[in-house]
Design a protein around this motif. Structure first.
Motif, PDB file in Angstrom:
ATOM      1  N   PRO A  95       0.848  -1.200   0.000  1.00 51.44           N
ATOM      2  CA  PRO A  95       0.000   0.000   0.000  1.00 51.44           C
ATOM      3  C   PRO A  95       0.881   1.246   0.000  1.00 51.44           C
ATOM      4  CG  PRO A  95      -0.567  -1.456   1.834  1.00 51.44           C
ATOM      5  CD  PRO A  95       0.688  -1.995   1.212  1.00 51.44           C
ATOM      6  N   PRO A  96       0.370   2.356  -0.476  1.00 50.96           N
ATOM      7  CA  PRO A  96       1.153   3.593  -0.452  1.00 50.96           C
ATOM      8  C   PRO A  96       1.481   4.006   0.976  1.00 50.96           C
ATOM      9  CG  PRO A  96      -0.865   3.862  -1.737  1.00 50.96           C
ATOM     10  CD  PRO A  96      -0.940   2.539  -1.072  1.00 50.96           C
ATOM     11  N   GLY A  97       2.597   4.674   1.128  1.00 48.86           N
ATOM     12  CA  GLY A  97       2.999   5.186   2.435  1.00 48.86           C
ATOM     13  C   GLY A  97       2.188   6.416   2.818  1.00 48.86           C
ATOM     14  N   GLU A  98       2.295   6.784   4.079  1.00 50.10           N
ATOM     15  CA  GLU A  98       1.512   7.896   4.629  1.00 50.10           C
ATOM     16  C   GLU A  98       1.748   9.214   3.880  1.00 50.10           C
ATOM     17  OE1 GLU A  98       1.090  10.232   8.849  1.00 50.10           O
ATOM     18  OE2 GLU A  98       1.516   8.080   8.921  1.00 50.10           O
ATOM     19  N   ALA A  99       2.997   9.509   3.535  1.00 53.84           N
ATOM     20  CA  ALA A  99       3.293  10.763   2.836  1.00 53.84           C
ATOM     21  C   ALA A  99       2.652  10.784   1.448  1.00 53.84           C
ATOM     22  CB  ALA A  99       4.802  10.964   2.723  1.00 53.84           C
ATOM     23  N   SER A 100       2.695   9.671   0.749  1.00 50.56           N
ATOM     24  CA  SER A 100       2.076   9.588  -0.583  1.00 50.56           C
ATOM     25  C   SER A 100       0.560   9.742  -0.490  1.00 50.56           C
ATOM     26  CB  SER A 100       2.413   8.255  -1.251  1.00 50.56           C
ATOM     27  OG  SER A 100       3.795   8.147  -1.483  1.00 50.56           O
ATOM     28  N   VAL A 101      -0.027   9.135   0.525  1.00 45.55           N
ATOM     29  CA  VAL A 101      -1.475   9.242   0.724  1.00 45.55           C
ATOM     30  C   VAL A 101      -1.864  10.686   1.004  1.00 45.55           C
ATOM     31  CG1 VAL A 101      -3.413   8.576   2.211  1.00 45.55           C
ATOM     32  CG2 VAL A 101      -1.765   6.847   1.469  1.00 45.55           C
ATOM     33  N   ARG A 102      -1.110  11.362   1.868  1.00 42.45           N
ATOM     34  CA  ARG A 102      -1.405  12.770   2.180  1.00 42.45           C
ATOM     35  C   ARG A 102      -1.318  13.644   0.932  1.00 42.45           C
ATOM     36  NH1 ARG A 102       1.746  12.124   7.033  1.00 42.45           N
ATOM     37  NH2 ARG A 102       3.441  13.169   5.969  1.00 42.45           N
ATOM     38  N   THR A 103      -0.328  13.385   0.082  1.00 40.86           N
ATOM     39  CA  THR A 103      -0.187  14.151  -1.161  1.00 40.86           C
ATOM     40  C   THR A 103      -1.392  13.908  -2.072  1.00 40.86           C
ATOM     41  OG1 THR A 103       2.221  14.082  -1.042  1.00 40.86           O
ATOM     42  CG2 THR A 103       1.259  14.505  -3.206  1.00 40.86           C
ATOM     43  N   GLN A 104      -1.826  12.664  -2.184  1.00 40.92           N
ATOM     44  CA  GLN A 104      -2.997  12.357  -3.007  1.00 40.92           C
ATOM     45  C   GLN A 104      -4.239  13.053  -2.477  1.00 40.92           C
ATOM     46  OE1 GLN A 104      -3.688  11.092  -5.883  1.00 40.92           O
ATOM     47  NE2 GLN A 104      -5.902  11.074  -5.640  1.00 40.92           N
ATOM     48  N   ILE A 105      -4.435  13.019  -1.188  1.00 45.45           N
ATOM     49  CA  ILE A 105      -5.619  13.650  -0.596  1.00 45.45           C
ATOM     50  C   ILE A 105      -5.579  15.165  -0.803  1.00 45.45           C
ATOM     51  CG2 ILE A 105      -6.805  14.155   1.586  1.00 45.45           C
ATOM     52  CD1 ILE A 105      -5.963  11.301   2.494  1.00 45.45           C
ATOM     53  N   ALA A 106      -4.416  15.753  -0.643  1.00 44.91           N
ATOM     54  CA  ALA A 106      -4.293  17.205  -0.741  1.00 44.91           C
ATOM     55  C   ALA A 106      -4.358  17.721  -2.182  1.00 44.91           C
ATOM     56  CB  ALA A 106      -2.985  17.665  -0.099  1.00 44.91           C
TER      57      ALA A 106
END
Length: 177
Positions: A95-106
């Motif tokens: 699964p994507p890491g936390e930083a990648s997920v935050r970038t996608q959400i933002a």
């Protein structure tokens, strides 16, 4: 395996055209298609948000159904290559890491993002793809959109796809992922 293809048509809703201009079939005047009335409930429905969340949180190895609005070109690559991003699939993808997920959400458009919510209109004037994906590849995306993100190489199986362009060229923008 090729996913079943559905194609939307002009809505029979009397509010179909802005300004009541029936003769103008330009994209700018299209306000809705017949997706909700004729196609939506014929499709394999997304797995519930709570079921996906439970599978991901518990680290289960479960196939879930998710929807994604994207372009015709992207749908073709997803289907041909069998991955969420339309590239070569990798079974050992994490699964994507936390930083990648935050970038996608933002900001969006950095990771493939699917939804458990069949009421979102991300596919309008584009395509909708319905896939099976294993929960082991997912991380929670946008909460308000029922979003689940994965890396582009996460294996998927296309179940169904819907052409919602009404025969017009797709706009250059997409609402999500």
């Amino acid at each position: 395996m090729t996913g079943k293809l559905f194609t939307t048509d002009f809505s029979r809703n009397p509010n179909y055209y802005m300004n009541g201009n029936i003769k103008d079939h330009s994209q700018r005047n299209v306000v809705e298609d017949n997706f909700n009335e004729a196609i939506k409930y014929k499709l394999t429905q997304p797995t519930s948000e709570s079921e996906v969340a439970e599978a991901v949180c518990q680290g289960l190895d479960v196939d879930v159904v998710l929807w994604r609005g994207t372009t015709a070109e992207r749908v073709a690559h997803i289907e041909k290559n069998g991955s969420a991003g339309g590239i070569a699939p990798e079974c050992d993808t994490k699964p994507p890491g936390e930083a990648s997920v935050r970038t996608q959400i933002a900001f969006g458009s950095s990771l493939p993002e699917f939804t458990t919510n069949p009421n979102l209109g991300f596919s309008f004037r584009h395509w909708l793809v319905v896939v099976f994906i294993n929960s082991q590849y997912l991380a929670k995306g946008s909460g308000s959109e029922g979003g689940w993100v994965c890396n582009a190489s996460a294996p998927v199986t296309v179940i169904e796809k819907v052409d919602r362009t009404l025969g017009f060229p797709e706009p250059s923008f997409i609402n999500a992922s």
